[in-house]
Design an enzyme around this catalytic site. Sequence first.
Site, PDB file in Angstrom:
ATOM      1  N   LYS A 113      28.036  -3.347  25.206  1.00  0.00           N
ATOM      2  CA  LYS A 113      27.812  -3.258  26.958  1.00  0.00           C
ATOM      3  C   LYS A 113      29.107  -2.796  27.733  1.00  0.00           C
ATOM      4  CE  LYS A 113      23.944  -6.647  27.833  1.00  0.00           C
ATOM      5  NZ  LYS A 113      23.719  -8.007  28.282  1.00  0.00           N
ATOM      6  N   LYS A 200      16.502   0.767  21.664  1.00  0.00           N
ATOM      7  CA  LYS A 200      15.475  -0.149  22.499  1.00  0.00           C
ATOM      8  C   LYS A 200      14.800  -0.267  23.659  1.00  0.00           C
ATOM      9  CE  LYS A 200      17.645  -4.334  24.164  1.00  0.00           C
ATOM     10  NZ  LYS A 200      16.822  -5.269  24.280  1.00  0.00           N
ATOM     11  N   LYS A 203      15.901  -3.321  30.463  1.00  0.00           N
ATOM     12  CA  LYS A 203      15.947  -3.154  31.624  1.00  0.00           C
ATOM     13  C   LYS A 203      16.940  -2.476  32.345  1.00  0.00           C
ATOM     14  CE  LYS A 203      15.365  -7.613  31.362  1.00  0.00           C
ATOM     15  NZ  LYS A 203      15.930  -9.102  31.471  1.00  0.00           N
TER      16      LYS A 203
HETATM   17  P1  ADP Z   1      16.383  -5.985  28.036  1.00  0.00           P
HETATM   18  O1  ADP Z   1      17.313  -5.662  26.891  1.00  0.00           O
HETATM   19  O2  ADP Z   1      15.622  -5.421  28.813  1.00  0.00           O
HETATM   20  O3  ADP Z   1      17.603  -6.923  28.979  1.00  0.00           O
HETATM   21  P2  ADP Z   1      16.974  -8.868  27.341  1.00  0.00           P
HETATM   22  O4  ADP Z   1      18.118  -9.112  26.554  1.00  0.00           O
HETATM   23  O5  ADP Z   1      17.090  -9.545  28.839  1.00  0.00           O
HETATM   24  O6  ADP Z   1      16.334  -7.818  27.506  1.00  0.00           O
HETATM   25  O7  ADP Z   1      16.242 -10.005  26.538  1.00  0.00           O
HETATM   26  C1  ADP Z   1      14.901 -10.380  26.601  1.00  0.00           C
HETATM   27  C2  ADP Z   1      14.108 -10.704  25.625  1.00  0.00           C
HETATM   28  O8  ADP Z   1      13.087  -9.643  25.047  1.00  0.00           O
HETATM   29  C3  ADP Z   1      14.893 -11.106  24.342  1.00  0.00           C
HETATM   30  O9  ADP Z   1      14.528 -11.850  23.497  1.00  0.00           O
HETATM   31  C4  ADP Z   1      15.182  -9.667  23.565  1.00  0.00           C
HETATM   32  O10 ADP Z   1      14.865 -10.111  22.072  1.00  0.00           O
HETATM   33  C5  ADP Z   1      13.535  -9.475  24.021  1.00  0.00           C
HETATM   34  N1  ADP Z   1      13.624  -7.609  24.534  1.00  0.00           N
HETATM   35  C6  ADP Z   1      14.354  -7.043  24.541  1.00  0.00           C
HETATM   36  N2  ADP Z   1      14.254  -5.955  24.435  1.00  0.00           N
HETATM   37  C7  ADP Z   1      13.414  -6.058  23.400  1.00  0.00           C
HETATM   38  C8  ADP Z   1      12.502  -4.772  23.519  1.00  0.00           C
HETATM   39  N3  ADP Z   1      12.445  -3.439  23.362  1.00  0.00           N
HETATM   40  N4  ADP Z   1      11.569  -5.225  21.996  1.00  0.00           N
HETATM   41  C9  ADP Z   1      11.356  -6.143  21.616  1.00  0.00           C
HETATM   42  N5  ADP Z   1      12.330  -7.569  21.924  1.00  0.00           N
HETATM   43  C10 ADP Z   1      12.824  -7.101  23.320  1.00  0.00           C
END
Ligand code: ADP
Length: 338
Positions: A113, A200, A203
């Site tokens: 980040k 991955k 958001k």
């Molecule tokens: P993002 O990366 O989209 O901002 P967050 O960091 O807010 O997502 O993640 C929220 C939850 O969703 C966490 O438990 C994270 O491990 C899970 N998560 C986020 N992206 C993925 C993904 N691509 N595949 C599986 N789990 C995910």
Amino acid sequence: MTLKRILSGVQPTGDLHLGNWLGAIRNWVDLQEDNESFFCVVDLHAITVPHDPNKLAKNTLSTAALYLACGMDPAKCSIFIQSQISAHSELCWLLNCVTPFNWMERMIQFKEKAKKHGDNVSIGLFDYPVLMAADILLYDADLVPVGEDQKQHLELARDIAQQRINSRFSQGDKAILKVPKPLIIKEGAKIMSLTDARNKMSKSDSNEGSRIGLLDEPEIIKKKIKRAKTDSEIGLEFGNPERPEANNLLSIYSIVSGLGRDKAAQECSEMGWGQFKPLLTDATISAIKPIQKKYNDLISDQTELKKIIQQGNSRAKEVSNQTLKRLKESIGFIKEDY
Ligand code: ADP
Ligand code: TRP
């Protein structure tokens, strides 16, 4: 038998996507059946990178509504808002003072980040994992269901609890903080981007087409899947390192269709992309439809939603204040009722 405690959370940094649902929230729905469960919307984490104040409150409520829409049941779990429970910020400070700087410098998510935000990196972003440790440790959580990407943060929370609090400040054998375990469910643990299956789904990806939002209209879902990256081979398969797109899209299909890995792999083993994509589109739209319906009901009249959050907050305060008091006394602060 005493119930196990579960705690997890998601940041309200935009609409949740398929990865959040399949990797995290979907598992919570099952876990709430046999455990004492706490699910928070981690809005304090959401301000560790520059945020829009006009959107924070709206996204916070919408994330809580999505929890419910995905199947969290307020009769079986507590849903609360992190910033409304002041113990989180307070414990974060106490843990900051015992956490070595060099443990934090190893955090992969921070490094990634920080790269993205250049000169504009806050101390809060660096401290993000300690706040997450506070979230978990306040509730004496036994298990923390998260996606694979959060494993390192969980290990930090364990190390802080064990090495920096319990072994330094416990008197006798009685631990001050419960040492939590990660619960990483392999299937769907990492859903990858539709436009680049080596990253991955997230958001924070600036390309909207890389993810399917839980609130995306069917037409949008159709378009995104149509444009999703593929390869030139026929037949979908799991586990071929040369074919990350096939692995990812088949994996999504196996879950949203309810078929499971073996049956999905069998069904699609000789299918071309042109046949597979409409199948994936229909299965995704049908899986998301009931979530969208429930979400719209909760958001159009927010009375019930706010009541559920108030109940969750009040249970969260009860539990977290006890842990905070126990820790403060153990590390030598003056007792409140001296
Ligand atoms: P993002 O990366 O989209 O901002 P967050 O960091 O807010 O997502 O993640 C929220 C939850 O969703 C966490 O438990 C994270 O491990 C899970 N998560 C986020 N992206 C993925 C993904 N691509 N595949 C599986 N789990 C995910
Ligand atoms: N860091 C987590 C994520 O990015 C969100 C989070 C914050 C969390 N506090 C938590 C997850 C406590 C589990 C438990 O997904």
